[in-house]
Design an enzyme around this catalytic site. Sequence first.
Site, mmCIF file in Angstrom:
data_model
loop_
_atom_site.group_PDB
_atom_site.id
_atom_site.type_symbol
_atom_site.label_atom_id
_atom_site.label_comp_id
_atom_site.label_asym_id
_atom_site.label_seq_id
_atom_site.Cartn_x
_atom_site.Cartn_y
_atom_site.Cartn_z
ATOM 1 N N LYS A 84 25.829 -15.844 7.820
ATOM 2 C CA LYS A 84 24.916 -16.200 8.911
ATOM 3 C C LYS A 84 23.560 -16.399 8.239
ATOM 4 O O LYS A 84 22.962 -15.454 7.719
ATOM 5 C CB LYS A 84 24.907 -15.066 9.931
ATOM 6 C CG LYS A 84 23.639 -14.841 10.732
ATOM 7 C CD LYS A 84 23.389 -15.869 11.815
ATOM 8 C CE LYS A 84 22.236 -15.414 12.721
ATOM 9 N NZ LYS A 84 20.912 -15.486 12.091
ATOM 10 N N SER A 138 15.899 -5.619 8.974
ATOM 11 C CA SER A 138 15.181 -4.561 9.688
ATOM 12 C C SER A 138 16.108 -3.395 10.028
ATOM 13 O O SER A 138 17.336 -3.551 10.105
ATOM 14 C CB SER A 138 14.596 -5.131 10.983
ATOM 15 O OG SER A 138 15.649 -5.530 11.837
ATOM 16 N N ARG A 139 15.491 -2.256 10.265
ATOM 17 C CA ARG A 139 16.254 -1.071 10.658
ATOM 18 C C ARG A 139 16.957 -1.327 11.995
ATOM 19 O O ARG A 139 18.137 -0.997 12.150
ATOM 20 C CB ARG A 139 15.252 0.085 10.777
ATOM 21 C CG ARG A 139 15.840 1.429 11.063
ATOM 22 C CD ARG A 139 14.747 2.453 10.832
ATOM 23 N NE ARG A 139 15.167 3.791 11.110
ATOM 24 C CZ ARG A 139 14.496 4.860 10.689
ATOM 25 N NH1 ARG A 139 13.400 4.721 9.979
ATOM 26 N NH2 ARG A 139 14.916 6.061 10.980
ATOM 27 N N GLY A 168 17.869 -4.203 13.329
ATOM 28 C CA GLY A 168 18.948 -5.176 13.149
ATOM 29 C C GLY A 168 20.157 -4.525 12.497
ATOM 30 O O GLY A 168 21.296 -4.710 12.943
ATOM 31 N N GLY A 169 19.925 -3.748 11.458
ATOM 32 C CA GLY A 169 21.024 -3.078 10.753
ATOM 33 C C GLY A 169 21.761 -2.118 11.671
ATOM 34 O O GLY A 169 23.002 -2.077 11.686
ATOM 35 N N GLU A 191 21.210 -2.747 4.288
ATOM 36 C CA GLU A 191 20.058 -2.236 3.535
ATOM 37 C C GLU A 191 18.859 -2.452 4.449
ATOM 38 O O GLU A 191 18.576 -3.585 4.811
ATOM 39 C CB GLU A 191 19.957 -3.013 2.216
ATOM 40 C CG GLU A 191 19.096 -2.306 1.214
ATOM 41 C CD GLU A 191 17.836 -3.076 0.970
ATOM 42 O OE1 GLU A 191 16.836 -2.767 1.658
ATOM 43 O OE2 GLU A 191 17.853 -3.968 0.112
ATOM 44 N N CYS A 213 11.825 -4.512 -0.623
ATOM 45 C CA CYS A 213 12.368 -3.272 -0.053
ATOM 46 C C CYS A 213 12.001 -2.085 -0.927
ATOM 47 O O CYS A 213 12.027 -0.944 -0.474
ATOM 48 C CB CYS A 213 13.871 -3.390 0.114
ATOM 49 S SG CYS A 213 14.649 -4.454 -1.079
ATOM 50 N N GLU A 233 8.478 2.443 7.832
ATOM 51 C CA GLU A 233 8.224 1.355 6.885
ATOM 52 C C GLU A 233 7.267 0.332 7.499
ATOM 53 O O GLU A 233 7.467 -0.112 8.621
ATOM 54 C CB GLU A 233 9.542 0.641 6.529
ATOM 55 C CG GLU A 233 9.353 -0.488 5.515
ATOM 56 C CD GLU A 233 10.603 -1.356 5.328
ATOM 57 O OE1 GLU A 233 11.017 -1.530 4.187
ATOM 58 O OE2 GLU A 233 11.148 -1.850 6.317
HETATM 59 P P1 NAP Z 1 15.919 -8.933 10.941
HETATM 60 O O1 NAP Z 1 15.138 -9.158 12.174
HETATM 61 O O2 NAP Z 1 16.647 -7.648 10.852
HETATM 62 O O3 NAP Z 1 16.953 -10.165 10.824
HETATM 63 C C1 NAP Z 1 17.844 -10.290 9.725
HETATM 64 C C2 NAP Z 1 19.101 -11.018 10.194
HETATM 65 O O4 NAP Z 1 19.841 -10.167 11.059
HETATM 66 C C3 NAP Z 1 18.818 -12.288 10.978
HETATM 67 O O5 NAP Z 1 19.791 -13.239 10.641
HETATM 68 C C4 NAP Z 1 18.984 -11.855 12.409
HETATM 69 O O6 NAP Z 1 19.438 -12.900 13.220
HETATM 70 C C5 NAP Z 1 20.048 -10.794 12.324
HETATM 71 N N1 NAP Z 1 19.881 -9.792 13.370
HETATM 72 C C6 NAP Z 1 18.814 -8.971 13.550
HETATM 73 N N2 NAP Z 1 19.008 -8.187 14.619
HETATM 74 C C7 NAP Z 1 20.220 -8.506 15.114
HETATM 75 C C8 NAP Z 1 20.990 -8.027 16.215
HETATM 76 N N3 NAP Z 1 20.517 -7.093 17.034
HETATM 77 N N4 NAP Z 1 22.185 -8.578 16.428
HETATM 78 C C9 NAP Z 1 22.673 -9.555 15.619
HETATM 79 N N5 NAP Z 1 21.993 -10.048 14.565
HETATM 80 C C10 NAP Z 1 20.782 -9.528 14.313
HETATM 81 O O7 NAP Z 1 15.038 -9.023 9.655
HETATM 82 P P2 NAP Z 1 13.912 -10.085 9.215
HETATM 83 O O8 NAP Z 1 13.872 -11.224 10.161
HETATM 84 O O9 NAP Z 1 14.182 -10.373 7.816
HETATM 85 O O10 NAP Z 1 12.552 -9.298 9.254
HETATM 86 C C11 NAP Z 1 12.122 -8.522 10.347
HETATM 87 C C12 NAP Z 1 11.611 -7.194 9.819
HETATM 88 O O11 NAP Z 1 12.647 -6.571 9.060
HETATM 89 C C13 NAP Z 1 10.441 -7.259 8.848
HETATM 90 O O12 NAP Z 1 9.210 -7.338 9.492
HETATM 91 C C14 NAP Z 1 10.609 -5.977 8.075
HETATM 92 O O13 NAP Z 1 10.046 -4.919 8.789
HETATM 93 C C15 NAP Z 1 12.094 -5.770 8.014
HETATM 94 N N6 NAP Z 1 12.687 -6.159 6.708
HETATM 95 C C16 NAP Z 1 12.930 -5.195 5.806
HETATM 96 C C17 NAP Z 1 13.481 -5.520 4.579
HETATM 97 C C18 NAP Z 1 13.781 -4.472 3.558
HETATM 98 O O14 NAP Z 1 14.337 -4.822 2.536
HETATM 99 N N7 NAP Z 1 13.449 -3.232 3.772
HETATM 100 C C19 NAP Z 1 13.779 -6.845 4.268
HETATM 101 C C20 NAP Z 1 13.530 -7.824 5.215
HETATM 102 C C21 NAP Z 1 12.987 -7.459 6.429
HETATM 103 P P3 NAP Z 1 18.542 -13.443 14.417
HETATM 104 O O15 NAP Z 1 17.333 -14.024 13.793
HETATM 105 O O16 NAP Z 1 19.417 -14.418 15.106
HETATM 106 O O17 NAP Z 1 18.211 -12.247 15.273
#
Ligand code: NAP
Length: 523
Positions: free
Chosen positions: A184, A242-243, A245-246, A265, A302, A391
């Site tokens: 995805k 994100s936490r 999302g994970g 992660e 990260c 974080e």
């Molecule tokens: P994200 O919002 O978690 O999205 C990452 C992927 O997961 C996207 O493809 C998203 O798809 C999918 N996703 C997220 N929530 C979901 C859910 N509830 N159900 C199904 N799929 C889901 O991460 P991001 O866009 O990279 O960044 C957002 C925040 O994440 C950042 O501001 C940061 O705080 C954190 N982050 C942390 C790290 C780390 O390594 N610690 C790395 C990157 C980001 P969709 O877009 O379709 O929702």
Amino acid sequence: MTLTGKLLIGQQSISGHRDAIRAINPATNAPLEPAYAGGDEQHVEQACALAWAAFDAYRETPLADRATLLETIATHIEALGDELVERACAETGLPRARIEGERGRTCGQLRAFARTVRLGEWLDVRVDTAQPQRLPLPRADLRQRHIALGPVAVFGASNFPLAFSVAGGDTASALAAGCPVIVKAHNAHPGTSELVGRAIARAVKHCGLPEGVFSLLYGAGNEVGIALVSDPRIKAVGFTGSRSGGIALCQAAQARPEPIPVYAEMSSINPVYLFPAALETRCEALAEGFVASLTQGAGQFCTNPGLVIALQGAALDHFIQSASERLSRCPSQTMLTPGIFSAYETGVKALAQHANIAAKGMPATGPNLGQAHLFVTQAEAFLNNEQLQAEVFGAASLVVACRDVEHMRQVSEHLEGQLTATLQMDDSDLPQARALLPVLERKAGRLLVNGWPTGVEVCDAMVHGGPFPATSDARSTSVGTAAILRFLRPVCYQDFPDALLPAALQHDNPLRLRRLLDGQREA
Ligand code: NAP
């Protein structure tokens, strides 16, 4: 290559029907062509059906053939040349040198997994030969190897458009294990994803493998991601993000009639300990190294050092002053997406409500420019406020001043799980470091001495993992060749005739693997 804006299901380009995703250049806020109409449940169904159809054949490909696929993917990615670099720069705001470096890392990673596949150690072959005369009961002939789990869903990461996205570590390790992969794409870099996805599809075709070995889907609003994780043919998930999302993906995976592992992660603030002798003797060098690590890549790693722990006193004051001076000269930097920039601003505001601002980087002069921040607080405040260890993704860090060594230990015990913990220490700090080590081993996946946590080597010994919320499964790593183990499971074959055994387990060991034979490791 002209970008098509289409999904890639096996060897077919297919138009989506759902809301379109369009990349935004975060340096200008300008939208980039083309639009990528999102997929729906029907597309997930098609990709999963193909992946399932490919699975049994792909997981039994000869090791040399599977290694060749990984190497061919690397070659095809390199052949994309400047087009890939330019598109990735435009979609992420990351500088050219960083994207070129990441491309090298991505291809190096694929080749490292090719070497791992050829070695075959991951098959972990164990043979206990039959003992028909054993008393009081005879022993059967028992042989174990590892096989691939099944098709894997991979979620591309925003902060590594190449090394942790379509052909990144999760994909490389799953393909190495013998698992078809459905990615995805991250919505922030759909064009980069298409270029790399097509390179993989070309490599699959070139190697004569079933088309279902790889598919690439797009979709906004979680529909595609949740449908993928919920599909019964998907047997594991790799995610960096994100936490929230994970956790959502872990919950979806657990709610299935057949729950599956999710290797997510998520979040880590990567404590750095400044022990007294080190702080006294090389305060300036520590401040310099810390600010460089904190601000690298706008802090969007990260392993970014988001927490500094030290004993209060003149040496720590000196460190804070020196780090503040250096930080105040750091230009603000373009963040990956408007959403990540906005989340950073919110996180910094929340920290400012509970801790003192020691320094800020240079102010922003354009869109999505993250301004570095350094905060200071006392250990008591840190121990009493969970928000202080949330974080903040970007170049923000918090210094926690501790009264004494016992206080330092309490702060460490209070920490959530981490990807890394760093010890800045000299010889005379050894007793204190040794006393803290058992706590840090419980908290983090990688412990470093006199280095900085950013910069994760891809190698055999690397652990990029750690207890929750650093990851959802502390038993594994998502970087380095040991990542292959996430997508394998053991199978034992009892009293099989040689002709029915897989080659890895046959009596005369045709693959020349180093087996554990009747309790002894073969040379
Ligand atoms: P994200 O919002 O978690 O999205 C990452 C992927 O997961 C996207 O493809 C998203 O798809 C999918 N996703 C997220 N929530 C979901 C859910 N509830 N159900 C199904 N799929 C889901 O991460 P991001 O866009 O990279 O960044 C957002 C925040 O994440 C950042 O501001 C940061 O705080 C954190 N982050 C942390 C790290 C780390 O390594 N610690 C790395 C990157 C980001 P969709 O877009 O379709 O929702």
